[in-house]
Design a protein around this motif. Structure first.
Motif, PDB file in Angstrom:
ATOM      1  N   PRO A   1      -5.992  -5.015  19.726  1.00 45.67           N
ATOM      2  CA  PRO A   1      -5.608  -6.435  19.774  1.00 45.67           C
ATOM      3  C   PRO A   1      -6.725  -7.312  19.226  1.00 45.67           C
ATOM      4  CG  PRO A   1      -5.150  -5.344  21.866  1.00 45.67           C
ATOM      5  CD  PRO A   1      -5.942  -4.376  21.045  1.00 45.67           C
ATOM      6  N   GLY A   2      -6.373  -8.191  18.316  1.00 45.67           N
ATOM      7  CA  GLY A   2      -7.376  -9.078  17.733  1.00 45.67           C
ATOM      8  C   GLY A   2      -7.960  -8.600  16.425  1.00 45.67           C
ATOM      9  N   MET A   3      -7.760  -7.309  16.058  1.00 42.20           N
ATOM     10  CA  MET A   3      -8.212  -6.857  14.737  1.00 42.20           C
ATOM     11  C   MET A   3      -7.270  -7.387  13.663  1.00 42.20           C
ATOM     12  SD  MET A   3     -11.099  -5.370  14.624  1.00 42.20           S
ATOM     13  CE  MET A   3     -11.071  -4.903  12.908  1.00 42.20           C
ATOM     14  N   ASP A   4      -5.969  -7.446  13.984  1.00 42.63           N
ATOM     15  CA  ASP A   4      -4.962  -7.993  13.061  1.00 42.63           C
ATOM     16  C   ASP A   4      -4.999  -7.300  11.708  1.00 42.63           C
ATOM     17  OD1 ASP A   4      -4.076  -9.827  14.977  1.00 42.63           O
ATOM     18  OD2 ASP A   4      -5.629 -11.254  14.435  1.00 42.63           O
ATOM     19  N   LEU A   5      -5.059  -5.975  11.742  1.00 44.72           N
ATOM     20  CA  LEU A   5      -4.980  -5.167  10.529  1.00 44.72           C
ATOM     21  C   LEU A   5      -3.678  -4.364  10.560  1.00 44.72           C
ATOM     22  CD1 LEU A   5      -8.645  -3.797  10.312  1.00 44.72           C
ATOM     23  CD2 LEU A   5      -7.642  -5.710   9.030  1.00 44.72           C
ATOM     24  N   HIS A   6      -3.134  -4.105   9.383  1.00 51.80           N
ATOM     25  CA  HIS A   6      -1.883  -3.355   9.271  1.00 51.80           C
ATOM     26  C   HIS A   6      -2.215  -1.949   8.779  1.00 51.80           C
ATOM     27  CE1 HIS A   6       2.424  -2.951   9.029  1.00 51.80           C
ATOM     28  NE2 HIS A   6       2.338  -2.486   7.791  1.00 51.80           N
ATOM     29  N   TYR A   7      -1.880  -0.949   9.582  1.00 52.53           N
ATOM     30  CA  TYR A   7      -2.276   0.435   9.276  1.00 52.53           C
ATOM     31  C   TYR A   7      -1.098   1.236   8.728  1.00 52.53           C
ATOM     32  CZ  TYR A   7      -3.864   5.234   9.856  1.00 52.53           C
ATOM     33  OH  TYR A   7      -4.199   6.554   9.632  1.00 52.53           O
ATOM     34  N   ILE A   8      -1.365   2.003   7.649  1.00 53.57           N
ATOM     35  CA  ILE A   8      -0.371   2.893   7.037  1.00 53.57           C
ATOM     36  C   ILE A   8      -1.075   4.218   6.712  1.00 53.57           C
ATOM     37  CG2 ILE A   8       1.188   3.250   5.077  1.00 53.57           C
ATOM     38  CD1 ILE A   8       1.247   0.159   4.768  1.00 53.57           C
ATOM     39  N   SER A   9      -0.410   5.321   6.983  1.00 55.58           N
ATOM     40  CA  SER A   9      -0.991   6.621   6.613  1.00 55.58           C
ATOM     41  C   SER A   9      -0.056   7.352   5.653  1.00 55.58           C
ATOM     42  CB  SER A   9      -1.240   7.484   7.854  1.00 55.58           C
ATOM     43  OG  SER A   9      -0.020   7.842   8.483  1.00 55.58           O
ATOM     44  N   TRP A  10      -0.642   8.093   4.733  1.00 49.18           N
ATOM     45  CA  TRP A  10       0.095   8.958   3.813  1.00 49.18           C
ATOM     46  C   TRP A  10      -0.473  10.356   3.934  1.00 49.18           C
ATOM     47  CZ3 TRP A  10      -1.705  12.041  -0.168  1.00 49.18           C
ATOM     48  CH2 TRP A  10      -0.727  12.650  -0.968  1.00 49.18           C
ATOM     49  N   ARG A  11       0.434  11.356   3.854  1.00 51.16           N
ATOM     50  CA  ARG A  11       0.031  12.747   4.038  1.00 51.16           C
ATOM     51  C   ARG A  11       0.519  13.586   2.872  1.00 51.16           C
ATOM     52  NH1 ARG A  11       2.189  16.246   9.235  1.00 51.16           N
ATOM     53  NH2 ARG A  11       1.209  18.258   8.701  1.00 51.16           N
ATOM     54  N   ASN A  12      -0.353  14.402   2.316  1.00 48.12           N
ATOM     55  CA  ASN A  12       0.058  15.319   1.246  1.00 48.12           C
ATOM     56  C   ASN A  12       0.879  16.450   1.856  1.00 48.12           C
ATOM     57  OD1 ASN A  12       0.329  16.872  -1.066  1.00 48.12           O
ATOM     58  ND2 ASN A  12      -1.692  17.832  -0.822  1.00 48.12           N
ATOM     59  N   THR A  13       2.128  16.550   1.464  1.00 48.72           N
ATOM     60  CA  THR A  13       3.016  17.599   1.981  1.00 48.72           C
ATOM     61  C   THR A  13       3.262  18.721   0.971  1.00 48.72           C
ATOM     62  OG1 THR A  13       4.951  16.338   1.258  1.00 48.72           O
ATOM     63  CG2 THR A  13       4.203  16.006   3.539  1.00 48.72           C
ATOM     64  N   LYS A  14       2.626  18.607  -0.205  1.00 50.71           N
ATOM     65  CA  LYS A  14       2.847  19.609  -1.255  1.00 50.71           C
ATOM     66  C   LYS A  14       1.607  20.483  -1.410  1.00 50.71           C
ATOM     67  CE  LYS A  14       6.114  16.704  -3.810  1.00 50.71           C
ATOM     68  NZ  LYS A  14       6.455  16.108  -5.126  1.00 50.71           N
ATOM     69  N   GLU A  15       1.756  21.747  -1.031  1.00 58.09           N
ATOM     70  CA  GLU A  15       0.600  22.656  -1.069  1.00 58.09           C
ATOM     71  C   GLU A  15       0.082  22.851  -2.491  1.00 58.09           C
ATOM     72  OE1 GLU A  15      -0.821  26.824   1.030  1.00 58.09           O
ATOM     73  OE2 GLU A  15       1.312  26.288   1.003  1.00 58.09           O
ATOM     74  N   GLU A  16       0.982  22.738  -3.478  1.00 52.23           N
ATOM     75  CA  GLU A  16       0.529  22.910  -4.868  1.00 52.23           C
ATOM     76  C   GLU A  16      -0.362  21.754  -5.331  1.00 52.23           C
ATOM     77  OE1 GLU A  16       4.767  21.120  -5.107  1.00 52.23           O
ATOM     78  OE2 GLU A  16       3.634  22.531  -3.844  1.00 52.23           O
ATOM     79  N   ASN A  17      -0.395  20.651  -4.574  1.00 56.33           N
ATOM     80  CA  ASN A  17      -1.212  19.490  -4.937  1.00 56.33           C
ATOM     81  C   ASN A  17      -2.565  19.465  -4.226  1.00 56.33           C
ATOM     82  OD1 ASN A  17       0.797  18.655  -6.600  1.00 56.33           O
ATOM     83  ND2 ASN A  17       1.351  16.822  -5.437  1.00 56.33           N
ATOM     84  N   THR A  18      -2.959  20.619  -3.712  1.00 58.77           N
ATOM     85  CA  THR A  18      -4.245  20.660  -3.017  1.00 58.77           C
ATOM     86  C   THR A  18      -5.156  21.702  -3.656  1.00 58.77           C
ATOM     87  OG1 THR A  18      -5.249  20.711  -0.818  1.00 58.77           O
ATOM     88  CG2 THR A  18      -3.640  22.416  -1.278  1.00 58.77           C
ATOM     89  N   VAL A  19      -6.454  21.423  -3.622  1.00 60.42           N
ATOM     90  CA  VAL A  19      -7.466  22.372  -4.110  1.00 60.42           C
ATOM     91  C   VAL A  19      -8.401  22.686  -2.943  1.00 60.42           C
ATOM     92  CG1 VAL A  19      -9.372  22.757  -5.709  1.00 60.42           C
ATOM     93  CG2 VAL A  19      -7.337  21.484  -6.467  1.00 60.42           C
ATOM     94  N   THR A  20      -8.410  23.956  -2.534  1.00 64.81           N
ATOM     95  CA  THR A  20      -9.255  24.371  -1.412  1.00 64.81           C
ATOM     96  C   THR A  20     -10.572  24.948  -1.927  1.00 64.81           C
ATOM     97  OG1 THR A  20      -8.238  26.569  -1.374  1.00 64.81           O
ATOM     98  CG2 THR A  20      -7.224  24.863   0.007  1.00 64.81           C
ATOM     99  N   HIS A  21     -11.535  25.070  -0.999  1.00 68.57           N
ATOM    100  CA  HIS A  21     -12.869  25.554  -1.385  1.00 68.57           C
ATOM    101  C   HIS A  21     -13.342  26.594  -0.367  1.00 68.57           C
ATOM    102  CE1 HIS A  21     -13.174  22.399  -4.424  1.00 68.57           C
ATOM    103  NE2 HIS A  21     -12.643  21.583  -3.515  1.00 68.57           N
ATOM    104  N   PRO A  22     -12.711  27.784  -0.373  1.00 70.87           N
ATOM    105  CA  PRO A  22     -13.045  28.803   0.634  1.00 70.87           C
ATOM    106  C   PRO A  22     -14.459  29.358   0.511  1.00 70.87           C
ATOM    107  CG  PRO A  22     -11.546  29.689  -1.033  1.00 70.87           C
ATOM    108  CD  PRO A  22     -11.631  28.214  -1.269  1.00 70.87           C
ATOM    109  N   ASP A  23     -15.096  29.204  -0.655  1.00 64.50           N
ATOM    110  CA  ASP A  23     -16.416  29.804  -0.862  1.00 64.50           C
ATOM    111  C   ASP A  23     -17.576  28.843  -0.572  1.00 64.50           C
ATOM    112  OD1 ASP A  23     -15.306  32.265  -1.653  1.00 64.50           O
ATOM    113  OD2 ASP A  23     -14.985  31.497  -3.685  1.00 64.50           O
ATOM    114  N   ARG A  24     -17.252  27.634  -0.164  1.00 63.55           N
ATOM    115  CA  ARG A  24     -18.329  26.702   0.201  1.00 63.55           C
ATOM    116  C   ARG A  24     -18.968  27.116   1.527  1.00 63.55           C
ATOM    117  NH1 ARG A  24     -15.673  20.737  -1.034  1.00 63.55           N
ATOM    118  NH2 ARG A  24     -16.074  20.687  -3.298  1.00 63.55           N
TER     119      ARG A  24
END
Length: 602
Positions: free
Chosen positions: A406-429
């Protein structure tokens, strides 16, 4: 006769020799004492100089030492438990060799509360604002003041000090949420913790990348634990406060249960915005005018409409990348017909980033510590948080919680990547950046096949780290669809105003009247006058909550009513005593206190 004369001469000679020896001895004794005194004076001068190396404030070393020896340490604390306790000390000392704080006892010492061995169950207080974390506990060892004779001469710190632990000074979210905000309001809580107070950080970290932000809290350079060794083996703080207020924190990190908003949030956006303004002033940032004034002329409104709206996109250069950042920027510019500005913690100074964010209409960023800068956004702005594949936005909500206060008066929206082909993982880090090569093959396969990170505790869950450090190719159509849908409920910037946080007072003159209709029917009428403060307020909606409980029963009947009197007949029995409570509610969620309970007999 000659013999007696000779004997007399010998007696006189012996007397003279004796006197000479006594005089010489006296002179030697006096010289010795003068030398000893001179040595003491020289040592006191040296210790005074060492004290002045710590602080420019002047101190009478002899007076300070005498006060410590005669009066010992004094401690008075606020708070009932170690989790909400802050203590003020006079002459709290720190032994750098033992890495222990020391409380010196004398007949004039004060220790409140005097907990005895309960002081170690588990600690006197938390040095950090992170509640009940076993690496953040504070305690001291005790010694009689007489032990000072056998210890190195103390160096006195004449500044008023605030002694605390930074929780994680390498992470910007932790810097603000755990350290800066709590320290700022702890200093507001005690009037002598002003701009001249000195902060002392005892967690043992180095300065870290955000040390300049800590410098904003005081005109004096903060001291690190490692630096205390440079000023002597025994250091005594003439006046200090130990611990931090936890009232400004809104998020828990999952040490006991999975992370999420604190169960009892005590801070509002108004306090956070005051803190943000104070920091902007310290950074010499010209504040962009926020559209928060109530009313105003038509000409003022036109000027506001002319405001140059723009969107800020946080750019990351090493991990958790937006792989098609340029495409995302173009899509935002075309969709909203606004300029899009990128900022980067790696490439820009923090004040320059705050200057840009403080005038933005929207802040877009991958999940990460940089989103804590949303507290500098103007009222009515939107916060858009992007999450990598398999990371559920509802399970990681520090910035959603902040925006929703209350009192921040900001509007929050979230987006989530649901397509596994659109992600790049880094297992060797390395494991700290999401690598899983150190795990056995079966566990690696399980993590890579998982479609959503399950709820987990802090802090080294390999599946969480693997997923949160992915790079993401943002699907522009789905992103814009989520954004447009979310923006439908965003309030107009012109209408964004300071949220009213005024609670109603007690209802006045509550009364009850009863009547018996038949042997099975009765009526109970309850009436009251409006709260005193309501006549001074413009409130959108006023309602009243009434609780009715039959005496001797454990349950009650709750009612929400729009008027100031009401006659109840349902479930009201003849010849029965009822307890009635009444309170006022503003705008559905601002509750007032209950008036004194009414006892009503039908």
């Amino acid at each position: 006769m000659r013999a007696s004369v000779a004997g007399c001469r010998m007696s006189v000679g012996a007397l003279v020799n004796g006197l000479l020896v006594s005089v010489v001895a006296a002179l030697l004794w006096k010289y010795s004492k003068l030398s000893e005194h001179a040595a003491l004076l020289e040592e006191e001068l040296h210790m005074t100089q060492q004290s002045q190396e710590v602080s420019q404030a002047r101190i009478d070393y002899h007076v300070a030492l005498q006060a410590l020896q005669e009066h010992g340490t004094r401690m008075v604390c606020t708070g009932k438990m170690h989790t909400d306790r802050i203590c003020r000390f006079d002459y709290l000392c720190y032994c750098s060799e033992a890495e222990e704080f020391v409380f010196f006892h004398s007949n004039s010492s004060v220790m409140l509360p005097n907990l005895g061995s309960r002081r170690f169950q588990p600690a006197l207080l938390d040095l950090s604002s992170v509640e009940d974390h076993n690496t953040q506990y504070f305690n001291f060892v005790e010694l009689p003041a007489a032990a000072l004779k056998f210890m190195p001469k103390p160096v006195f710190v004449p500044d008023i000090t605030l002694i605390l632990n930074r929780f994680n000074p390498d992470n910007l979210m932790h810097v603000f949420h755990d350290d800066l905000l709590p320290a700022y309001y702890t200093m507001k809580q005690y009037s002598d913790l002003d701009d001249e107070a000195r902060l002392v950080f005892m967690e043992g970290w180095g300065e870290g990348p955000h040390f300049d932000l800590y410098r904003l809290l005081s005109s004096k350079q903060p001291l690190l634990k490692e630096q205390l060794k440079n000023f002597g083996k025994l250091m005594c703080f003439t006046k200090s406060y130990v611990g931090l207020s936890k009232m400004t924190t809104w998020y828990q990190y999952g040490f006991v249960q999975p992370q999420g908003p604190k169960a009892n949030i005590l801070v509002s956006g108004n306090e956070i915005r005051q803190f943000a303004r104070a920091l902007m002033d310290k950074m010499n940032i010209t504040r962009v005018e926020e559209m928060e004034k109530e009313g105003g002329s038509a000409e003022d409104e036109k000027e506001k409409e002319k405001k140059d709206d723009y969107i800020v996109v946080f750019s990351r250069s090493t991990t958790r990348l937006i792989l098609n950042e340029a495409e995302l920027i173009m899509a935002l510019a075309q969709e909203f017909q606004m300029r899009v500005v990128t900022v980067s913690l790696e490439e820009q100074s923090f004040p320059s980033i705050v200057q840009v964010i403080s005038g933005a209409s929207m802040l877009v960023s991958m999940h990460g510590a940089q989103l804590i800068t949303s507290l500098f956004l103007p009222r009515g702005a939107a916060v858009v948080e992007l999450f990598p594949f398999a990371v559920n936005p509802e399970q990681y909500t520090p910035y959603k919680t902040l925006a929703s206060l209350p009192g921040m008066d900001l509007h929050y929206i979230s987006w989530r990547n649901t397509k596994e082909e659109n992600t790049v993982t880094h297992p060797d880090r390395s494991w700290e950046q999401g690598g899983i090569a150190h795990l056995d093959k079966e566990e690696q396969d399980r993590i890579q096949a998982s479609k959503e990170v399950p709820r987990h505790l802090c802090c080294r869950n390999p599946e969480w780290l693997f997923r949160i450090y992915q790079d993401t190719l943002v699907d522009i159509p789905s992103f814009l669809e989520v954004l447009k849908e979310g923006m439908k409920t965003k309030p107009s910037l012109k209408k964004a105003k300071v949220a009213s946080m005024v609670h109603p007072g007690r209802v006045r003159e509550p009364k009850c009247q009863t009547s018996v209709q038949t042997t099975n029917e009765a009526k109970l009428t309850v009436s009251w006058q409006i709260p005193w403060n309501l006549k001074f307020l413009k409130v959108r909606e006023v309602k009243y909550e009434v609780w009715i409980q039959e005496q001797g029963e454990n349950t009650y009947m709750p009612y929400i009513l729009p008027q100031q009197n009401y006659t109840f007949s349902e479930n009201i029995k003849p010849f029965t005593t009822y307890l009635v409570w009444v309170r006022c509610i503003f705008n559905k969620n601002l509750l007032g206190p209950f008036a004194d309970v009414l006892t009503c007999r039908t």
